[in-house]
Design an enzyme around this catalytic site. Structure first.
Site, PDB file in Angstrom:
ATOM      1  N   HIS A   1       0.834  -1.211   0.000  1.00 35.70           N
ATOM      2  CA  HIS A   1       0.000   0.000   0.000  1.00 35.70           C
ATOM      3  C   HIS A   1       0.867   1.259   0.000  1.00 35.70           C
ATOM      4  O   HIS A   1       0.720   2.147  -0.837  1.00 35.70           O
ATOM      5  CB  HIS A   1      -0.901  -0.037   1.246  1.00 35.70           C
ATOM      6  CG  HIS A   1      -1.799   1.155   1.406  1.00 35.70           C
ATOM      7  ND1 HIS A   1      -3.140   1.099   1.102  1.00 35.70           N
ATOM      8  CD2 HIS A   1      -1.571   2.414   1.846  1.00 35.70           C
ATOM      9  CE1 HIS A   1      -3.690   2.292   1.347  1.00 35.70           C
ATOM     10  NE2 HIS A   1      -2.754   3.100   1.801  1.00 35.70           N
ATOM     11  N   GLU A   2       1.812   1.321   0.935  1.00 34.64           N
ATOM     12  CA  GLU A   2       2.621   2.546   1.060  1.00 34.64           C
ATOM     13  C   GLU A   2       3.533   2.746  -0.152  1.00 34.64           C
ATOM     14  O   GLU A   2       3.775   3.869  -0.574  1.00 34.64           O
ATOM     15  CB  GLU A   2       3.460   2.519   2.355  1.00 34.64           C
ATOM     16  CG  GLU A   2       2.640   2.331   3.636  1.00 34.64           C
ATOM     17  CD  GLU A   2       1.472   3.294   3.800  1.00 34.64           C
ATOM     18  OE1 GLU A   2       1.523   4.415   3.255  1.00 34.64           O
ATOM     19  OE2 GLU A   2       0.488   2.914   4.470  1.00 34.64           O
TER      20      GLU A   2
ATOM     21  N   GLU B   1      -6.177   6.940  -1.498  1.00 35.56           N
ATOM     22  CA  GLU B   1      -6.293   5.818  -0.566  1.00 35.56           C
ATOM     23  C   GLU B   1      -7.021   4.630  -1.175  1.00 35.56           C
ATOM     24  O   GLU B   1      -6.654   3.487  -0.952  1.00 35.56           O
ATOM     25  CB  GLU B   1      -6.978   6.260   0.729  1.00 35.56           C
ATOM     26  CG  GLU B   1      -6.158   7.280   1.521  1.00 35.56           C
ATOM     27  CD  GLU B   1      -4.738   6.792   1.835  1.00 35.56           C
ATOM     28  OE1 GLU B   1      -4.427   5.595   1.650  1.00 35.56           O
ATOM     29  OE2 GLU B   1      -3.924   7.637   2.265  1.00 35.56           O
TER      30      GLU B   1
END
Length: 825
Positions: A258-259, A281
């Protein structure tokens, strides 16, 4: 400019090639987190240099530039200095224009004790002794690319690291607490595999020379994607080969995925304003699964997506107090509120639906157009739609606007009729509401990509259509009368389906004989459960369907079943037949429990380990006799050091012995907590403490939650565990929150942890008057960043109360009748 909790000492402005002019006044607008600098005369247009000398505080609120407490291996308490700027807290570290669209390059130098590690977004280019003090050095970092303030980061502390190079030559490091470098290796492997994956997917190289991933002791979120220096909670980054369980490895892989996705999507191209936060997001929450699926195909991660993100988002989005994916954000205080399951999970779900509708090839092409066109700039949601539309030739904006600009999602009602060799389907869509059928004039409409499969080939769509009106008829050619027809292959479309009873009847055998794919079995059961919750069908119907899962082998399907039975259990804890539903749980879970046993068999993998932990925990919690005895035996051996429990069995065993234990059991658990060296083990224990049943032990756990022993970000899960543990725990946790409100509110300063705390602790109530009590309490104790959460909780309490009134009696009768004549296997 923006400025919060900062005192300016002097400021001056020097126009290029001219002498500096000193500012004569500083006017702070604290409410708006701004300061205005005044000069003796009008400044001329043109470039120049603004110099500001100021003093700020290293706060302990887990935002801005803050201190994070840790204990050295020898047991001494020390502090690291770290940053968390998203959404609007760079202004607590230095005066700036703190908005995502105002981008700049940053030249950062840190003056730090020479025995400390100093990190920032870029690589170190110079390190020299500081003139006035031989114990201090000045560390200078390379200039950053053009970027937003919320992504700037610096960390000063004591860390070890492991490093490698990705196959594209990027230097990757994982920083861990001192002495724990070994625990950074798993994340390092994932990161080194992930960077090239994204580079190929986006066809854009990673833009910086290095990337650091670092574990921070006190950390409010799970992780933060600062460009080139990603910060994590310890539990989202560190994996100990011996003491970490399978679900922790999976969690670390997802968070790293994700990051790192944000390094492109968010950092290289940034949203114009917080209204488009969802794009950042939602996208990263979708692609993290793509990336983990690439690194670990054995995780079957896309099925897990459905139970972790898709169904969670639908649960929240069916409420009247939901909100559209795109929310207009005015004041920065409103930003915290949209870091929720709608921005992340619904965002990810509609992107997954879009990816499926466009196809991977055109999706990649569109992504590349978007990232190339807007790199180092800002973009809005419409810009992405335009790129994807150009790549695919499909009406992306028109379709997606119905999903992002209006809240909620449709319920598709379908009935079928055999016409000679064909099957005629009649479809109609209405908004799905948690409170029952939609009533009201103009019902919102969606453009719904619908896939239809049949028993002839359950894994492939026989037909794909775009439903762009309230009602449609569809003809499926050559479908024999004995074949079933199913909507929403793969549970990808963001809608719920209600079948006519004949269509549903024909699908149920597909659950028993497993001819329906796992994710379709899961979706079918989840849709039925939510229809029962909304009062559209009877809960008894769903209990009957749940019994059809007796041969189910799939972890994720069990996980979703377990979750729904948990919701039902909580609901029925308000009745006098709570024990009967526990019997039902034992009946449903014991066959799979017996098949799995306690010990891993040769050739088992990741999903078997997850399933065993889930099933034993469920049986133990429900008081299944054999499970309870075995858990006690293994716990005793574990505590005495005879046979240490495997990491995957710890949660279920701890939960079981606590729930059916006494004060001595709780004391042993608290002692294990104190001795634990790993944050993962401490969290594991913190999450189950609420299972304890006696009122005085519950008080002891609540007091423990606010003690020095528990990190501030973890207090929330201890109190939440008590609220979810039992009927008495729920009341006690709510009273505890009211009694300690000031301390709790100050601790989280309105950030999203306060919303999470409120949600976990009041959502299980099911009496109308409790909704009034919750509402009244927060009217006199306002929590602006949690306003929407509070409305959602009150709505859920009223929905629970209605559900109980409607179905409790029929559920009770069904459970009694089952007991009288047990079903034949």
């Amino acid at each position: 400019m923006n400025c919060a909790d900062i005192d300016i000492i002097t400021a001056s402005y020097a126009p290029e090639g001219d002498e500096e002019i000193h500012a004569t006044g500083f006017n702070y607008q604290n409410e708006d987190e701004k300061v205005t600098l005044s000069f003796p005369s009008t400044l001329q247009t043109g470039t120049g240099t603004l110099k500001i000398d100021f003093v700020g505080e290293l706060n302990d609120k887990m935002k801005g530039f803050y201190r994070s407490k840790y204990t050295t291996p020898s047991g001494e308490v020390r502090y690291a200095a770290v940053t968390q700027f998203e959404a609007t807290d760079a202004r607590r570290a230095f005066p700036c224009w703190d908005e995502p669209a105002i981008k700049a390059t940053f030249d950062i130098s840190l003056v730090v004790p020479k025995d400390r590690v100093a990190l920032s977004n870029m690589n170190v280019i110079d390190r020299k002794p500081y003139p006035d003090d031989e114990n201090v050095v000045e560390v200078k970092f390379a200039r950053t690319p053009v970027m937003s303030t919320y992504l700037v980061a610096f960390v000063v502390g004591e860390y070890d690291f492991v490093e490698t190079r990705s196959k594209d030559g990027v230097c990757v490091r994982v920083y861990t607490p001192v002495g724990k470098a070994e625990q950074g290796k798993f994340a390092l492997e994932v990161a080194a595999k992930t960077l090239p994956f994204y580079k190929d997917y986006f066809n854009v190289p990673y833009p910086l020379p290095k990337i650091d991933l670092i574990a921070i002791a006190d950390f409010a979120a799970g992780a933060m994607e600062n460009w080139g220096l990603v910060t994590y909670r310890e539990t989202a980054l560190l994996i100990d080969p011996k003491n970490s369980c399978s679900s922790s490895r999976q969690w670390v892989a997802l968070v790293v995925g994700h990051e790192l996705a944000h390094q492109w999507f968010g950092n290289l191209v940034t949203m114009e304003w917080w209204t488009h936060l969802w794009l950042n997001e939602g996208f990263a929450s979708w692609i993290e699964y793509l990336c983990v699926d690439h690194c670990f195909p054995e995780y079957d991660i896309w099925t897990q997506f459905v139970s972790a993100d898709y169904t969670r988002a639908q649960e929240l989005d069916a409420l009247d107090n939901s909100h559209p994916i795109e929310v207009s954000v005015g004041h920065p205080a409103e930003v915290d509120e949209i870091f929720d399951a709608i921005s992340y999970s619904k965002g990810a779900s509609v992107i997954r639906m879009l990816h499926d509708y466009i196809g991977d090839k055109d999706f990649k092409k569109g992504m590349n157009m978007y990232l190339t066109k807007f790199q180092q700039k800002n973009a809005a949601t419409e810009d992405l739609w335009e790129s994807l539309e150009n790549a695919s030739g499909k009406p992306i904006a028109a379709v997606m606007n119905t999903w992002t600009k209006q809240m909620g999602f449709p319920l598709i009602y379908v009935e079928a009729e055999q016409v000679e060799d064909d099957r005629l389907l009649r479809l109609s869509q209405r908004k799905f509401c948690a409170s029952g059928p939609y009533v009201g004039e103009d019902c919102p409409q969606w453009m719904v990509p619908i896939t239809i499969s049949t028993s002839e080939d359950p894994n492939h769509a026989k037909l794909k259509i775009l439903m762009d009106k309230p009602e449609m008829n569809v003809v499926l050619k050559n479908v024999k009368p004995d074949q079933w027809v199913k909507l929403n292959l793969g549970t990808v479309g963001f809608y719920r389906t209600q079948y006519s009873s004949a269509m549903l009847e024909s699908l149920l055998p597909g659950i028993r004989d497993l001819s329906l794919p796992p994710v379709d079995r899961l979706g079918l059961q989840n849709d039925l459960f939510s229809l029962a919750r909304a009062g559209i069908i009877s809960t008894v119907e769903v209990l009957k369907v749940m019994e059809a899962f007796v041969n189910e082998p799939n972890y994720t399907v069990w996980s979703d079943l377990s979750c729904n039975l948990g919701i039902l259990s909580t609901l029925l804890s308000h009745t006098d037949f709570y024990e009967e539903i526990q019997e039902f749980v034992k009946d449903v879970f014991s066959p799979i429990g017996e098949r799995l046993g306690w010990d891993p068999k040769p050739g088992e993998g990741h999903l078997d380990a997850l399933l065993r932990g889930l099933v034993l925990g469920k049986l133990g919690k429900a008081g299944h006799k054999a499970t309870l005895e075995e858990a006690r035996r293994r716990f005793k051996d574990h505590v005495e050091g005879k046979q240490i429990l495997s990491a995957d069995l710890r949660s279920p065993v701890y939960l079981t012995v606590l729930k059916h234990g006494d004060g001595t059991t709780l004391d042993i658990m608290l002692k294990l907590h104190k001795q634990a060296d790993m944050q993962e083990e401490k969290n594991r224990i913190e999450r189950v403490l609420g299972a304890t049943l006696s009122p005085e032990l519950i008080q002891k756990v609540l007091t423990f939650a606010l003690s020095e022993e528990v990190r501030p970000q973890d207090t929330v899960s201890v109190i939440g565990g008590v609220a979810g543990g039992s009927k008495h725990g729920r009341k006690a946790a709510w009273k505890f929150i009211k009694d300690n409100w000031e301390e709790l509110y100050n601790r989280y300063q309105g950030g999203f942890l306060i919303s999470r705390l409120i949600k976990l602790s009041v959502e299980g109530f099911a009496i109308d008057k409790m909704a009034g009590e919750v509402k009244a309490f927060f009217e006199s104790h306002p929590a602006p960043s949690a306003e929407r959460t509070i409305q959602q909780c009150c709505e859920n309490i009223l929905l629970n109360a209605a559900w109980l009134k409607r179905d409790a009696e029929s559920i009770h009768q069904y459970l009694l009748q089952r007991k009288a004549s047990p079903p034949t296997a």
